[in-house]
Design a protein around this motif. Structure first.
Motif, PDB file in Angstrom:
ATOM      1  N   LEU A  94      -3.446   5.047   2.833  1.00 32.05           N
ATOM      2  CA  LEU A  94      -2.317   5.589   2.118  1.00 32.05           C
ATOM      3  C   LEU A  94      -2.693   7.177   1.421  1.00 32.05           C
ATOM      4  O   LEU A  94      -1.750   7.894   1.324  1.00 32.05           O
ATOM      5  CB  LEU A  94      -1.843   4.685   0.824  1.00 32.05           C
ATOM      6  CG  LEU A  94      -0.743   4.929   0.183  1.00 32.05           C
ATOM      7  CD1 LEU A  94       0.483   5.449   0.983  1.00 32.05           C
ATOM      8  CD2 LEU A  94      -0.464   3.916  -0.885  1.00 32.05           C
ATOM      9  N   SER A  95      -3.804   7.132   1.045  1.00 32.06           N
ATOM     10  CA  SER A  95      -4.363   8.478   0.375  1.00 32.06           C
ATOM     11  C   SER A  95      -4.399   9.745   1.386  1.00 32.06           C
ATOM     12  O   SER A  95      -4.089  10.735   0.882  1.00 32.06           O
ATOM     13  CB  SER A  95      -5.747   8.319  -0.109  1.00 32.06           C
ATOM     14  OG  SER A  95      -6.681   8.168   0.933  1.00 32.06           O
ATOM     15  N   ARG A  96      -4.318   9.236   2.585  1.00 30.01           N
ATOM     16  CA  ARG A  96      -4.071  10.377   3.484  1.00 30.01           C
ATOM     17  C   ARG A  96      -2.517  10.618   4.205  1.00 30.01           C
ATOM     18  O   ARG A  96      -2.471  11.742   4.772  1.00 30.01           O
ATOM     19  CB  ARG A  96      -5.024  10.071   4.894  1.00 30.01           C
ATOM     20  CG  ARG A  96      -6.589   9.916   4.635  1.00 30.01           C
ATOM     21  CD  ARG A  96      -7.318  11.386   4.439  1.00 30.01           C
ATOM     22  NE  ARG A  96      -7.098  12.237   6.014  1.00 30.01           N
ATOM     23  CZ  ARG A  96      -6.623  13.519   6.027  1.00 30.01           C
ATOM     24  NH1 ARG A  96      -6.081  14.060   5.059  1.00 30.01           N
ATOM     25  NH2 ARG A  96      -6.839  13.822   7.063  1.00 30.01           N
ATOM     26  N   TYR A  97      -1.718   9.926   3.626  1.00 28.35           N
ATOM     27  CA  TYR A  97      -0.342   9.969   3.952  1.00 28.35           C
ATOM     28  C   TYR A  97       0.529  10.428   2.944  1.00 28.35           C
ATOM     29  O   TYR A  97       1.043  11.617   3.305  1.00 28.35           O
ATOM     30  CB  TYR A  97       0.241   8.571   4.335  1.00 28.35           C
ATOM     31  CG  TYR A  97       1.917   8.581   4.799  1.00 28.35           C
ATOM     32  CD1 TYR A  97       2.115   9.124   6.039  1.00 28.35           C
ATOM     33  CD2 TYR A  97       2.687   8.264   3.841  1.00 28.35           C
ATOM     34  CE1 TYR A  97       3.611   9.322   6.035  1.00 28.35           C
ATOM     35  CE2 TYR A  97       4.009   8.419   3.916  1.00 28.35           C
ATOM     36  CZ  TYR A  97       4.404   8.904   5.118  1.00 28.35           C
ATOM     37  OH  TYR A  97       5.787   8.896   5.446  1.00 28.35           O
ATOM     38  N   ALA A  98       0.546  10.209   1.645  1.00 29.58           N
ATOM     39  CA  ALA A  98       1.603  10.317   0.758  1.00 29.58           C
ATOM     40  C   ALA A  98       1.489  11.625  -0.067  1.00 29.58           C
ATOM     41  O   ALA A  98       0.067  11.917  -0.422  1.00 29.58           O
ATOM     42  CB  ALA A  98       1.690   9.255  -0.146  1.00 29.58           C
ATOM     43  N   LEU A  99       2.324  12.149  -0.411  1.00 27.87           N
ATOM     44  CA  LEU A  99       2.447  13.316  -1.477  1.00 27.87           C
ATOM     45  C   LEU A  99       2.318  12.596  -3.029  1.00 27.87           C
ATOM     46  O   LEU A  99       2.377  11.462  -3.218  1.00 27.87           O
ATOM     47  CB  LEU A  99       3.835  13.992  -1.304  1.00 27.87           C
ATOM     48  CG  LEU A  99       3.976  14.712  -0.365  1.00 27.87           C
ATOM     49  CD1 LEU A  99       5.679  15.290  -0.402  1.00 27.87           C
ATOM     50  CD2 LEU A  99       3.322  15.874  -0.226  1.00 27.87           C
ATOM     51  N   GLY A 100       1.709  13.463  -3.900  1.00 32.72           N
ATOM     52  CA  GLY A 100       1.724  13.450  -5.190  1.00 32.72           C
ATOM     53  C   GLY A 100       0.325  12.451  -5.535  1.00 32.72           C
ATOM     54  O   GLY A 100       0.252  11.955  -6.604  1.00 32.72           O
ATOM     55  N   ARG A 129       2.458  16.350   3.318  1.00 33.58           N
ATOM     56  CA  ARG A 129       2.214  17.785   2.804  1.00 33.58           C
ATOM     57  C   ARG A 129       1.941  18.756   4.106  1.00 33.58           C
ATOM     58  O   ARG A 129       2.598  19.688   4.005  1.00 33.58           O
ATOM     59  CB  ARG A 129       1.042  17.871   1.902  1.00 33.58           C
ATOM     60  CG  ARG A 129       0.800  19.547   1.099  1.00 33.58           C
ATOM     61  CD  ARG A 129       0.059  19.545   0.168  1.00 33.58           C
ATOM     62  NE  ARG A 129       0.466  18.816  -0.944  1.00 33.58           N
ATOM     63  CZ  ARG A 129       1.481  18.757  -1.819  1.00 33.58           C
ATOM     64  NH1 ARG A 129       2.026  20.176  -1.713  1.00 33.58           N
ATOM     65  NH2 ARG A 129       1.801  18.357  -2.849  1.00 33.58           N
ATOM     66  N   LEU A 130       1.107  18.388   4.846  1.00 33.20           N
ATOM     67  CA  LEU A 130       0.908  19.213   6.288  1.00 33.20           C
ATOM     68  C   LEU A 130       2.074  19.398   6.888  1.00 33.20           C
ATOM     69  O   LEU A 130       2.459  20.363   7.281  1.00 33.20           O
ATOM     70  CB  LEU A 130      -0.301  18.357   7.097  1.00 33.20           C
ATOM     71  CG  LEU A 130      -0.580  19.413   8.397  1.00 33.20           C
ATOM     72  CD1 LEU A 130      -1.037  20.706   7.943  1.00 33.20           C
ATOM     73  CD2 LEU A 130      -1.577  18.544   9.140  1.00 33.20           C
ATOM     74  N   MET A 131       3.068  18.280   7.168  1.00 35.09           N
ATOM     75  CA  MET A 131       4.205  18.308   8.000  1.00 35.09           C
ATOM     76  C   MET A 131       5.304  19.160   7.130  1.00 35.09           C
ATOM     77  O   MET A 131       5.877  19.837   7.812  1.00 35.09           O
ATOM     78  CB  MET A 131       4.554  16.935   8.152  1.00 35.09           C
ATOM     79  CG  MET A 131       3.661  16.070   9.157  1.00 35.09           C
ATOM     80  SD  MET A 131       3.381  16.985  10.739  1.00 35.09           S
ATOM     81  CE  MET A 131       4.917  16.300  11.723  1.00 35.09           C
ATOM     82  N   GLU A 132       5.460  19.158   5.766  1.00 34.12           N
ATOM     83  CA  GLU A 132       6.345  19.651   5.186  1.00 34.12           C
ATOM     84  C   GLU A 132       6.050  21.138   4.845  1.00 34.12           C
ATOM     85  O   GLU A 132       6.897  22.168   4.997  1.00 34.12           O
ATOM     86  CB  GLU A 132       6.816  19.053   3.885  1.00 34.12           C
ATOM     87  CG  GLU A 132       8.046  19.711   3.021  1.00 34.12           C
ATOM     88  CD  GLU A 132       8.503  19.051   1.979  1.00 34.12           C
ATOM     89  OE1 GLU A 132       9.378  19.284   1.241  1.00 34.12           O
ATOM     90  OE2 GLU A 132       7.843  17.947   1.688  1.00 34.12           O
ATOM     91  N   PHE A 133       4.873  21.501   4.483  1.00 36.07           N
ATOM     92  CA  PHE A 133       4.384  22.680   4.004  1.00 36.07           C
ATOM     93  C   PHE A 133       3.225  23.566   5.006  1.00 36.07           C
ATOM     94  O   PHE A 133       3.262  24.577   4.957  1.00 36.07           O
ATOM     95  CB  PHE A 133       3.703  22.741   2.561  1.00 36.07           C
ATOM     96  CG  PHE A 133       4.648  22.111   1.735  1.00 36.07           C
ATOM     97  CD1 PHE A 133       5.775  22.831   1.024  1.00 36.07           C
ATOM     98  CD2 PHE A 133       4.467  20.935   1.138  1.00 36.07           C
ATOM     99  CE1 PHE A 133       6.773  22.255   0.303  1.00 36.07           C
ATOM    100  CE2 PHE A 133       5.505  20.248   0.285  1.00 36.07           C
ATOM    101  CZ  PHE A 133       6.530  20.984  -0.342  1.00 36.07           C
ATOM    102  N   GLY A 134       2.663  22.805   5.698  1.00 39.03           N
ATOM    103  CA  GLY A 134       1.643  23.416   6.308  1.00 39.03           C
ATOM    104  C   GLY A 134       2.105  23.842   7.644  1.00 39.03           C
ATOM    105  O   GLY A 134       1.123  24.442   8.704  1.00 39.03           O
ATOM    106  N   THR A 135       3.164  23.253   8.223  1.00 38.63           N
ATOM    107  CA  THR A 135       3.482  23.507   9.758  1.00 38.63           C
ATOM    108  C   THR A 135       4.811  24.091   9.851  1.00 38.63           C
ATOM    109  O   THR A 135       5.875  23.436  10.586  1.00 38.63           O
ATOM    110  CB  THR A 135       3.367  22.369  10.591  1.00 38.63           C
ATOM    111  OG1 THR A 135       4.138  21.292   9.780  1.00 38.63           O
ATOM    112  CG2 THR A 135       1.995  21.699  10.822  1.00 38.63           C
TER     113      THR A 135
END
Length: 700
Positions: free
Chosen positions: A47-53, A66-72
Motif C-alpha cells: 500500500l505504501s507504494r500505491y497511495a497518496l498522502g 503520484r507518478l500517474m497523476e503528476f509524473g507522467t
C-alpha cells in the motif's frame, strides 16, 4: 459537432510532425512506470507504494498514484479535482479515505481488495476480455486512473484519453454512440474502434490521435474566468514567483488541496484552523479549489495592492503542494508576461484579498496595453475576440440540450440580467456583454425591438388567453355592445414569427415564471415543448386551429426561490425545463466600506440566513451594488442595509424578533426586533465587528 467532411478536412490539415517529440517523452514516461511498477509485481505491491498522502512516498520514489497523476503528463493528463480519483488515499487528518465498495474494511484489507481488482483488470485486458473489467466495482470509482493505467500497460488497446465526458464527445464526433453510464475504459475502447475504422487515421499513433482531437475539437470550456492572485502580502513573493515561473498562495496548514473532495469539506478545515464567529469562509474554500483546478492555458493577473498589475500569466501546468517549502506551499506553474505591468488609473477594491475575478473588459485593456483601465471609462474595449461569460455559456448549452431553461435562486442574484445576457448572445450581440451598463442596456433594447426576443412577466391573473390564444374585446369594433375577437397570445405570435424565419433563433423570456398558474397558462402546449415534439401539429383547445412549436424557439424562465420552491412547480412543466441555479456571488461585491469587507460580510450574512431560514432565502449580491459596482460609501451601505436588507429579512422572519436577532445579532434588539439606529459612518464598523471577525488575512 463537426460532420464527416469537417473531420476529414481537419485530419488532412493537422501537422503530425509536431507530435514526435511529445511521443518520445510519453514513451520514456511509460518505461518509467513499467520499470518502477512492473506488472508481475502488482500482486504483492504494498500500500505504501500505491497511495497518496503517506510519508513513505519519499523513501522509495513516488507512489504509483503520484507518478500517474503528476509524473507522467505526456502519457495523458488525469490532473485536477481531488484525490478521490485514486479510490483510496491517506488524508491529512490521518484517516484513510476509500471508495464506497471498500468502506468498513481496515486499510490493509481495503488495499488487498483494490489491488486484487487491478490485477484482475490487467489479466482480463491481456486476455482481450475487456468486458470483464466492467465487473470490478471498486475500479469504477477511479475511472480516469484505471483507464490511464490500462493505456500505460496496454497501449495497443487504448488511447491516451481518460476523461469520461471527453471520451463521450469524441465518440459522438466520430459518428458513434456512447452510453452515459459506461466506464471511461469502455468508451475509450469504443473511440479506438471508430478511429481504426476511419481511413484518414491510417498509420496514426494514439498520441497523434489524442493531440489531433484536443487541438481541433477540444471539449473543454473555452471561456474561463480570469483570476487575480496576489503573490504574498503587498507582492512580497513576486520576485520568487516570477523567477520560478509559478504563483504561490498560503494557507499551508490545510495541506495538499487535492485531498479535499468538496468546498464544504475544505470549509470545515478552514474553520478548524481559523475559527470565525460567522461559520467559516465557503467563498475562500471555493477560491482555493478554483486555484487547485486551474488548467494549462488559463489566464491570471499578479497584483500588488489594489492598483498595480505586476504581470499577466498563462497557467502552464497543474497544481502541486510543496510541503518542503518554507511558506506559501500551494503552487501552480505560470508563464509570466511582465510587459503588461502597470499602475491602474483607479483602485480595484475587490483586489484586497488574495483572489478576485478580473472583468473581461479590464483584462482586455491590460493585455492590449491601453493606458486607461479604470472602471470609470465610458468606452468598451472591442479589440480581440468576443468571449462569452461562463454563466451565459452555461445557459446557451442548456438551451441547446433541453430547449427551455429556468434560472432559479434567491432575489437579487441577477437572474433576469443573465437571461437578457443569453438573449444578447443568441442575437449575435455577445460584444455587448462586456460593454458599459449604458451600452449593454441599449443593445438589449435593440434586441427586444428586433422581434426575435420577446419578454413577458407572469402573475396570478395571467392565463392561457394571454399566452396562447383567447377571445378578447375588439377595441376596433364600432358597433353596439361588446365584440370579442380571437387574439393570439405572446407565445403564439412568437412561434408564428419563428416559422417564417426558420434559420434564426427566437427566444421568449418569462420573468417570475413561478408566479403564474403554469398548467393553465401552457395548456396543451406543455407536450410540444420537448425538443423531439417540435414541429408536431396540435389542435388548440379554443379555436381548434392547428398549431406547432417550431424547433428554433427557446424559452428562458426566471424564478425567485424565496417566493416558491422548485418542488411546487407542476411536475409536467418541471420535466420539460432544465434548471440552472443562480446563487449569491461574493465576487460581485468584492470591495470595502471603511473597515468592512463587503464580500466577507455578504457571505457571513448569507451563512446565517441559510442556517436559521434556508438557502432559498439568502440575499443576492444586487443588494450591495450601485450601477453595477460594489457600494463604496457609508451612506450607500446604510441605505442598502436599512432600506433593502432589513425589510427583506423582516418579511422572511414573519415578525419573529428572536429569529431576526439570530441572523443580525447585535444589529437588532433581541426583545423587540427593532434594528439599531446609528450614523452611517458607524454602521460599517458595527457590521465588521458582528460579521467579519476572525477572518484569515488578505494578501493584496
Amino acid at each position: 459537432m463537426a460532420d464527416e467532411m469537417d473531420l476529414r478536412a481537419a485530419a488532412a490539415a493537422f501537422d503530425r510532425s509536431s507530435v514526435p517529440e511529445s511521443e518520445t517523452a510519453a514513451e520514456d514516461e511509460r518505461k518509467q512506470v513499467l520499470s518502477q511498477f512492473p506488472l508481475e509485481e502488482w500482486p504483492t505491491l504494498p500500500l505504501s507504494r500505491y497511495a497518496l498522502g503517506q510519508a513513505a512516498e519519499s523513501g522509495s520514489g513516488p507512489a504509483y498514484c503520484r507518478l500517474m497523476e503528476f509524473g507522467t503528463p505526456n502519457l495523458g493528463s488525469i490532473k485536477g479535482g481531488s484525490a478521490a480519483k485514486h479510490i483510496m488515499y491517506h488524508h491529512n487528518s490521518g484517516e484513510w479515505r476509500v471508495a464506497a465498495p471498500l468502506r468498513g474494511m481496515a486499510p490493509q484489507e481495503a488495499w488487498e481488495e483494490l489491488r486484487g481488482q487491478f490485477v484482475r483488470a490487467f489479466e482480463a485486458v491481456a486476455a482481450a476480455d475487456f468486458e470483464a473489467v466492467d465487473d470490478l466495482e471498486a475500479l469504477r470509482f477511479g475511472p480516469t486512473l484505471v483507464t490511464k493505467s490500462l493505456a500505460t500497460y496496454f497501449p495497443e488497446h487504448f488511447l491516451p484519453i481518460y476523461a469520461g465526458e471527453h471520451l463521450r464527445r469524441f465518440v459522438t464526433l466520430l459518428g458513434g454512440s456512447s452510453q452515459p453510464d459506461a466506464p471511461a475504459w469502455r468508451n475509450n475502447r469504443r473511440l479506438l474502434e471508430l478511429v481504426r475504422a476511419k481511413p484518414e487515421f491510417d498509420g496514426w499513433s494514439g498520441q497523434e490521435v489524442m493531440h489531433f482531437l484536443y487541438a481541433k475539437f477540444d471539449p473543454r470550456p473555452q471561456e474561463r474566468a480570469v483570476w487575480k492572485i496576489a503573490p504574498g502580502e503587498r507582492g512580497r513573493l513576486w520576485e520568487e514567483c516570477r523567477d520560478g515561473g509559478v504563483i504561490r498562495v498560503g494557507w499551508d496548514e490545510l495541506g495538499d488541496l487535492g485531498q479535499y473532495q468538496s468546498d464544504s469539506e475544505l470549509k470545515q478545515a478552514l474553520d478548524a484552523y481559523w475559527p470565525r464567529s460567522s461559520g467559516g469562509s465557503l467563498t475562500l474554500a471555493r477560491r482555493l479549489l478554483t486555484f487547485r483546478d486551474l488548467e494549462a492555458g488559463d489566464r491570471i493577473v499578479a497584483n500588488r495592492g489594489m492598483d498595480e498589475v505586476l504581470a499577466t500569466g498563462t497557467v502552464s501546468g497543474s497544481y502541486r503542494f510543496e510541503a518542503d517549502h518554507s511558506e506559501y506551499q500551494h503552487v501552480v506553474p505560470v508563464s509570466w508576461d511582465v510587459s503588461h505591468a502597470r499602475k491602474l488609473s483607479k483602485p480595484q477594491h475587490g483586489w484586497r484579498s488574495t483572489f478576485a475575478k478580473v472583468q473581461p473588459t479590464l483584462f482586455a485593456r491590460i493585455t492590449a496595453g491601453l493606458a486607461d483601465t479604470g472602471a470609470e471609462s465610458t468606452e468598451s474595449y472591442t479589440g480581440g475576440p468576443v468571449t462569452l461569460p461562463e454563466d451565459v455559456a452555461g445557459v446557451l448549452e442548456a438551451l441547446e440540450r433541453k430547449g427551455q431553461v429556468i434560472l432559479h435562486g434567491p432575489p437579487g442574484t441577477g437572474k433576469t440580467r443573465l437571461a437578457l445576457g443569453a438573449a444578447l448572445a443568441l442575437a449575435g450581440r455577445a460584444d455587448a456583454l462586456n460593454s458599459t451598463p449604458d451600452q449593454r442596456a441599449a443593445a438589449q433594447a435593440e434586441t427586444l425591438r428586433d422581434g426575435r426576443i420577446h419578454m413577458v412577466t407572469f402573475h396570478p391573473s395571467y392565463g392561457y388567453e394571454d399566452f396562447v390564444e383567447g377571445f378578447k374585446p375588439d377595441l376596433s369594433a364600432t358597433g353596439p355592445g361588446l365584440t370579442l375577437a380571437l387574439t393570439d397570445g405572446v407565445f403564439h405570435t412568437l412561434c408564428a414569427q419563428a416559422i417564417a424565419r426558420p434559420d434564426e433563433t427566437f427566444l421568449l423570456i418569462i420573468d417570475e415564471i413561478n408566479r403564474g398558474d403554469l398548467p393553465r397558462i401552457f395548456g396543451e402546449l406543455v407536450t410540444l415543448l420537448e425538443l423531439d415534439k417540435r414541429g408536431l401539429p396540435l389542435a388548440l383547445s379554443v379555436s381548434r386551429r392547428t398549431f406547432s412549436v417550431p424547433p428554433n424557439v427557446r424559452i428562458i424562465g426566471t424564478m425567485n426561490t424565496a417566493d416558491r420552491s422548485i418542488s411546487h412547480l407542476d411536475a409536467a412543466v418541471r420535466r420539460r425545463f432544465a434548471f440552472l441555479p443562480v446563487g449569491p456571488d461574493p465576487d460581485a461585491v468584492s470591495g470595502t466600506v471603511g473597515p468592512l469587507d463587503l464580500a466577507q460580510f455578504f457571505e457571513s450574512l448569507n451563512t446565517r440566513i441559510a442556517r436559521h431560514l434556508d438557502a432559498d432565502h439568502q440575499i443576492g449580491h444586487a443588494y450591495l451594488l450601485r450601477n453595477g459596482e460594489p457600494i463604496a460609501t457609508e451612506d450607500d451601505l446604510a441605505a442598502a442595509f436599512h432600506h433593502e436588507v432589513i425589510p427583506l429579512l423582516e418579511d422572511y422572519c414573519l415578525g419573529r424578533a428572536d429569529l431576526l436577532h439570530r441572523i443580525l445579532g447585535s444589529l437588532v434588539d433581541a426583545d423587540t426586533g427593532r434594528p439599531a439606529l446609528m450614523p452611517p459612518q458607524d454602521l460599517a464598523a458595527a457590521l465588521a465587528t458582528e460579521f467579519t471577525s476572525g477572518t484569515p488575512g488578505p494578501d493584496a
